[in-house]
Design a protein around this motif. Structure first.
Motif, PDB file in Angstrom:
ATOM      1  N   HIS A 366       0.910  -1.348   0.090  1.00  0.00           N
ATOM      2  CA  HIS A 366      -0.107  -0.049   0.186  1.00  0.00           C
ATOM      3  C   HIS A 366       0.911   1.154  -0.064  1.00  0.00           C
ATOM      4  O   HIS A 366       1.904   1.410   0.698  1.00  0.00           O
ATOM      5  N   PRO A 367       0.537   2.211  -0.897  1.00  0.00           N
ATOM      6  CA  PRO A 367       1.482   3.436  -0.919  1.00  0.00           C
ATOM      7  C   PRO A 367       1.564   4.142   0.568  1.00  0.00           C
ATOM      8  O   PRO A 367       2.557   4.884   0.587  1.00  0.00           O
ATOM      9  N   GLU A 368       0.674   4.041   1.382  1.00  0.00           N
ATOM     10  CA  GLU A 368       0.588   4.590   2.704  1.00  0.00           C
ATOM     11  C   GLU A 368       1.383   3.638   3.803  1.00  0.00           C
ATOM     12  O   GLU A 368       1.373   4.207   4.984  1.00  0.00           O
ATOM     13  N   ALA A 369       1.628   2.544   3.421  1.00  0.00           N
ATOM     14  CA  ALA A 369       1.892   1.476   4.425  1.00  0.00           C
ATOM     15  C   ALA A 369       3.178   2.026   5.337  1.00  0.00           C
ATOM     16  O   ALA A 369       3.110   2.049   6.688  1.00  0.00           O
ATOM     17  N   TRP A 370       4.205   2.522   4.707  1.00  0.00           N
ATOM     18  CA  TRP A 370       5.447   2.801   5.095  1.00  0.00           C
ATOM     19  C   TRP A 370       5.000   3.921   6.199  1.00  0.00           C
ATOM     20  O   TRP A 370       5.485   4.082   7.373  1.00  0.00           O
ATOM     21  N   HIS A 371       4.190   4.850   5.852  1.00  0.00           N
ATOM     22  CA  HIS A 371       3.759   6.087   6.812  1.00  0.00           C
ATOM     23  C   HIS A 371       2.989   5.608   7.952  1.00  0.00           C
ATOM     24  O   HIS A 371       2.926   6.474   9.040  1.00  0.00           O
ATOM     25  N   ARG A 372       2.128   4.806   7.743  1.00  0.00           N
ATOM     26  CA  ARG A 372       1.322   4.187   8.918  1.00  0.00           C
ATOM     27  C   ARG A 372       2.162   3.626  10.076  1.00  0.00           C
ATOM     28  O   ARG A 372       1.810   3.408  11.031  1.00  0.00           O
ATOM     29  N   VAL A 373       3.264   2.969   9.818  1.00  0.00           N
ATOM     30  CA  VAL A 373       4.032   2.255  10.703  1.00  0.00           C
ATOM     31  C   VAL A 373       5.093   3.478  11.043  1.00  0.00           C
ATOM     32  O   VAL A 373       5.762   4.042  10.199  1.00  0.00           O
ATOM     33  N   GLY A 374       5.489   3.470  12.492  1.00  0.00           N
ATOM     34  CA  GLY A 374       6.327   4.567  12.910  1.00  0.00           C
ATOM     35  C   GLY A 374       7.917   4.136  12.370  1.00  0.00           C
ATOM     36  O   GLY A 374       7.917   3.058  11.958  1.00  0.00           O
ATOM     37  N   GLU A 375       8.753   4.886  12.746  1.00  0.00           N
ATOM     38  CA  GLU A 375      10.090   4.781  12.319  1.00  0.00           C
ATOM     39  C   GLU A 375      10.592   3.621  13.266  1.00  0.00           C
ATOM     40  O   GLU A 375      11.559   2.813  12.862  1.00  0.00           O
ATOM     41  N   PHE A 376      10.162   3.478  14.425  1.00  0.00           N
ATOM     42  CA  PHE A 376      10.441   2.410  15.386  1.00  0.00           C
ATOM     43  C   PHE A 376       9.207   1.679  15.556  1.00  0.00           C
ATOM     44  O   PHE A 376       8.322   2.245  15.789  1.00  0.00           O
ATOM     45  N   VAL A 377       9.291   0.357  15.824  1.00  0.00           N
ATOM     46  CA  VAL A 377       8.282  -0.574  16.103  1.00  0.00           C
ATOM     47  C   VAL A 377       8.816  -1.259  17.627  1.00  0.00           C
ATOM     48  O   VAL A 377       9.767  -2.261  17.413  1.00  0.00           O
ATOM     49  N   LEU A 378       8.041  -1.363  18.648  1.00  0.00           N
ATOM     50  CA  LEU A 378       8.425  -2.234  19.901  1.00  0.00           C
ATOM     51  C   LEU A 378       7.582  -3.255  19.904  1.00  0.00           C
ATOM     52  O   LEU A 378       6.358  -3.093  19.811  1.00  0.00           O
ATOM     53  N   VAL A 379       8.164  -4.501  19.951  1.00  0.00           N
ATOM     54  CA  VAL A 379       7.265  -5.765  20.295  1.00  0.00           C
ATOM     55  C   VAL A 379       7.721  -6.266  21.268  1.00  0.00           C
ATOM     56  O   VAL A 379       8.588  -6.427  21.861  1.00  0.00           O
ATOM     57  N   ALA A 380       6.577  -6.619  22.162  1.00  0.00           N
ATOM     58  CA  ALA A 380       6.462  -6.783  23.340  1.00  0.00           C
ATOM     59  C   ALA A 380       6.981  -8.572  23.609  1.00  0.00           C
ATOM     60  O   ALA A 380       6.877  -9.340  22.552  1.00  0.00           O
ATOM     61  N   VAL A 381       7.780  -9.030  24.463  1.00  0.00           N
ATOM     62  CA  VAL A 381       8.298 -10.079  24.731  1.00  0.00           C
ATOM     63  C   VAL A 381       7.589 -10.967  25.849  1.00  0.00           C
ATOM     64  O   VAL A 381       7.137 -10.062  26.840  1.00  0.00           O
ATOM     65  N   GLY A 382       7.284 -12.377  25.908  1.00  0.00           N
ATOM     66  CA  GLY A 382       6.435 -13.049  26.775  1.00  0.00           C
ATOM     67  C   GLY A 382       5.395 -12.168  26.998  1.00  0.00           C
ATOM     68  O   GLY A 382       4.556 -11.982  26.283  1.00  0.00           O
ATOM     69  N   ARG A 383       4.858 -11.997  28.457  1.00  0.00           N
ATOM     70  CA  ARG A 383       3.797 -11.537  28.809  1.00  0.00           C
ATOM     71  C   ARG A 383       3.515 -10.008  29.023  1.00  0.00           C
ATOM     72  O   ARG A 383       2.806  -9.390  29.797  1.00  0.00           O
ATOM     73  N   ALA A 384       4.519  -9.301  28.462  1.00  0.00           N
ATOM     74  CA  ALA A 384       4.544  -7.879  28.897  1.00  0.00           C
ATOM     75  C   ALA A 384       3.816  -7.146  27.802  1.00  0.00           C
ATOM     76  O   ALA A 384       3.382  -7.659  26.798  1.00  0.00           O
ATOM     77  N   SER A 385       3.503  -5.747  28.320  1.00  0.00           N
ATOM     78  CA  SER A 385       2.650  -4.924  27.605  1.00  0.00           C
ATOM     79  C   SER A 385       3.277  -3.421  27.679  1.00  0.00           C
ATOM     80  O   SER A 385       3.660  -3.233  28.747  1.00  0.00           O
ATOM     81  N   PHE A 386       2.932  -2.588  26.689  1.00  0.00           N
ATOM     82  CA  PHE A 386       3.275  -1.261  26.710  1.00  0.00           C
ATOM     83  C   PHE A 386       2.035  -0.281  26.260  1.00  0.00           C
ATOM     84  O   PHE A 386       2.035   0.195  25.208  1.00  0.00           O
ATOM     85  N   PRO A 387       1.240  -0.175  27.184  1.00  0.00           N
ATOM     86  CA  PRO A 387       0.005   0.606  26.742  1.00  0.00           C
ATOM     87  C   PRO A 387       0.394   1.979  26.893  1.00  0.00           C
ATOM     88  O   PRO A 387       1.066   2.462  27.567  1.00  0.00           O
ATOM     89  N   TRP A 388      -0.603   2.915  26.029  1.00  0.00           N
ATOM     90  CA  TRP A 388      -0.570   4.348  26.290  1.00  0.00           C
ATOM     91  C   TRP A 388      -2.165   4.857  26.005  1.00  0.00           C
ATOM     92  O   TRP A 388      -2.709   4.219  25.053  1.00  0.00           O
ATOM     93  N   ASP A 389      -2.671   5.567  26.786  1.00  0.00           N
ATOM     94  CA  ASP A 389      -3.897   5.921  26.751  1.00  0.00           C
ATOM     95  C   ASP A 389      -3.988   7.578  26.375  1.00  0.00           C
ATOM     96  O   ASP A 389      -3.344   8.128  26.978  1.00  0.00           O
ATOM     97  N   PRO A 390      -4.941   8.023  25.523  1.00  0.00           N
ATOM     98  CA  PRO A 390      -4.984   9.515  24.936  1.00  0.00           C
ATOM     99  C   PRO A 390      -5.412  10.141  26.276  1.00  0.00           C
ATOM    100  O   PRO A 390      -6.091   9.445  27.209  1.00  0.00           O
ATOM    101  N   PRO A 391      -4.938  11.404  26.436  1.00  0.00           N
ATOM    102  CA  PRO A 391      -5.293  12.262  27.467  1.00  0.00           C
ATOM    103  C   PRO A 391      -7.109  12.031  27.657  1.00  0.00           C
ATOM    104  O   PRO A 391      -7.716  12.246  26.823  1.00  0.00           O
TER     105      PRO A 391
END
Length: 419
Positions: A366-391
């Motif tokens: 997709h021509p926009e796929a590159w831009h929809r993914v960030g420059e970095f992608v953090l992938v969780a290991v095991g049972r970890a998670s990295f939540p962020w909630d908007p204000p």
């Protein structure tokens, strides 16, 4: 004499991510993943597949002889390993009978292994990098904002873009399986919760199909039977979502999940399949992704002011596959802070590597796929998670999640049973 690998062993061997990540699975787009399943189903009904079907070593020859109907049952959130445990513990006697009477093997999900990306892959036969729905949230340059792709709306409590007159179907750049089937003279029906009938994502994924909504388990069975009872060639897709919901908010190993699964086993086998209105049916039972139980002690909220100050956009993607869009000149600092936050509970990938290794799928993209993914992608290991909630959002505790490469979230069942 050398022992022949089982289908599970074969797929794990073919898709193992790396020697240092033995529990990670690399999504397959070349015959061993859910993205290949729609092409096998279309071929079984006599239509010409426009993509690569499931590998011959998994899909039995002659399975589709004299076939006029396929019932595809998609159980959201049912991982292959969860099903294997349930069968071993005797919690799924109905499905155990189907396994003994049919063919069963695992397939991989997609990356990210999450509902928006994976259900769209099943609905189109195309990988995420091609269909463009690359996670729960993503930056859409078309609208200039971070977007909730599940609701097709700006991030936060906002109405869908569809309310402004935009057509959800036009946002999806690939054809659906239903559209292809209809052209081949195959009637196509989707049976899904009534609440999803008019949502933008449903309109994207079910374009070309007749939608039948249900509110209860009894109505689910009745709607599937009514669709299959129609004359002519039929492709009926039946979607069940409660296991995924319980997995997120009660946990995929919780008593509530186990009770729900046992009830679903009886519903599928004793009601849905025991009373099919026709005999020329191939039943395919699969899922979009599995799920990992989360460890509350390994939850790392992405609310560090120093980290957020280095980003052009808030964190996007998923809590187990986070997209980071750093400001110019801030990439190194952002990467350093993310690695320090995650430690051994996350692996930070550069976007370039993920596309080069075709983890979102092979080109053309997709021509926009590159831009929809960030420059970095953090992938969780095991049972970890990295939540962020908007204000302003009120966070809900998640006890299960998916989107990454762990085998529990990547491997899903594929059960074939011919009536």
């Amino acid at each position: 004499m050398e022992r022949r690998l089982t289908p599970s062993e074969l797929i794990r061997e073919r898709t193992r991510f790396s020697s240092d990540r033995p529990h990670w699975i690399r999504p397959s787009y070349d015959g061993y993943g859910i993205v290949n399943l729609p092409w096998s189903i279309l071929a079984a009904l006599g239509a010409e597949p426009a993509g690569q079907p499931v590998a011959d070593i998994l899909w039995p020859a002659g399975l589709a002889n004299a076939l006029d109907a396929v019932l595809l049952v998609v159980i959201d959130g049912l991982g292959y390993e969860q099903l294997e445990r349930a069968l071993a513990e005797g919690d799924a006697p109905g499905l155990q009978h189907l396994v003994g009477d049919g063919v069963s093997f695992p397939l991989t999900s997609v990356f990210p292994s999450t509902t928006v990306a994976a259900l769209t892959a099943l609905a189109t036969g195309e990988p995420p990098a091609r269909h463009g729905l690359l996670g729960f949230t993503a930056f859409l340059r078309e609208f200039g904002m971070l977007t909730n792709l599940l609701f097709w709306s700006p991030l936060g409590r906002f109405p869908s873009y569809a309310t402004t007159g935009l057509d959800p179907r036009s946002f999806l750049p690939v054809r659906t399986v239903a559209e292809r089937a209809t052209e081949a003279g195959i009637q196509t029906t989707v049976v899904s919760p009534e609440a999803f009938r008019d949502t933008p994502l449903t309109k994207m994924q079910t374009a070309g199909a007749t939608f039948r909504g249900y509110r209860t388990a009894g109505e689910f069975v009745a709607q599937v039977h009514a669709a299959l009872a129609q004359p002519g060639k039929q492709l009926v897709t039946a979607y069940w979502d409660t296991l995924d919901t319980l997995g997120h908010f009660a946990g995929p190993d919780s008593p509530a999940w186990q009770v729900e699964f046992r009830q679903l086993d009886r519903l599928l086998v004793e009601e849905l399949l025991a009373r099919l209105p026709r005999r020329d049916v191939l039943v395919v039972i699969t899922a979009d992704h599995g799920m990992v139980p989360l460890d509350p002690e390994r939850q790392y909220r992405l609310d560090d002011p120093a980290l957020l100050a280095g980003l052009a956009l808030p964190p996007a993607g998923e809590r187990r596959a986070v997209y980071f869009h750093p400001l110019p000149e801030q990439a190194s600092a952002v990467a350093e802070r993310v690695r320090a936050l995650a430690g051994s509970d996350g692996v930070l990938f550069e976007r370039t590597r993920l596309f080069q290794e075709e983890l979102f799928g092979p080109p053309p993209h997709h021509p926009e796929a590159w831009h929809r993914v960030g420059e970095f992608v953090l992938v969780a290991v095991g049972r970890a998670s990295f939540p962020w909630d908007p204000p302003g959002a009120q966070p809900r505790p998640f006890l299960g999640a998916h989107a990454g490469f762990e085998s529990a979230e990547q491997l899903v069942p594929c059960l074939l049973w011919r009536r």
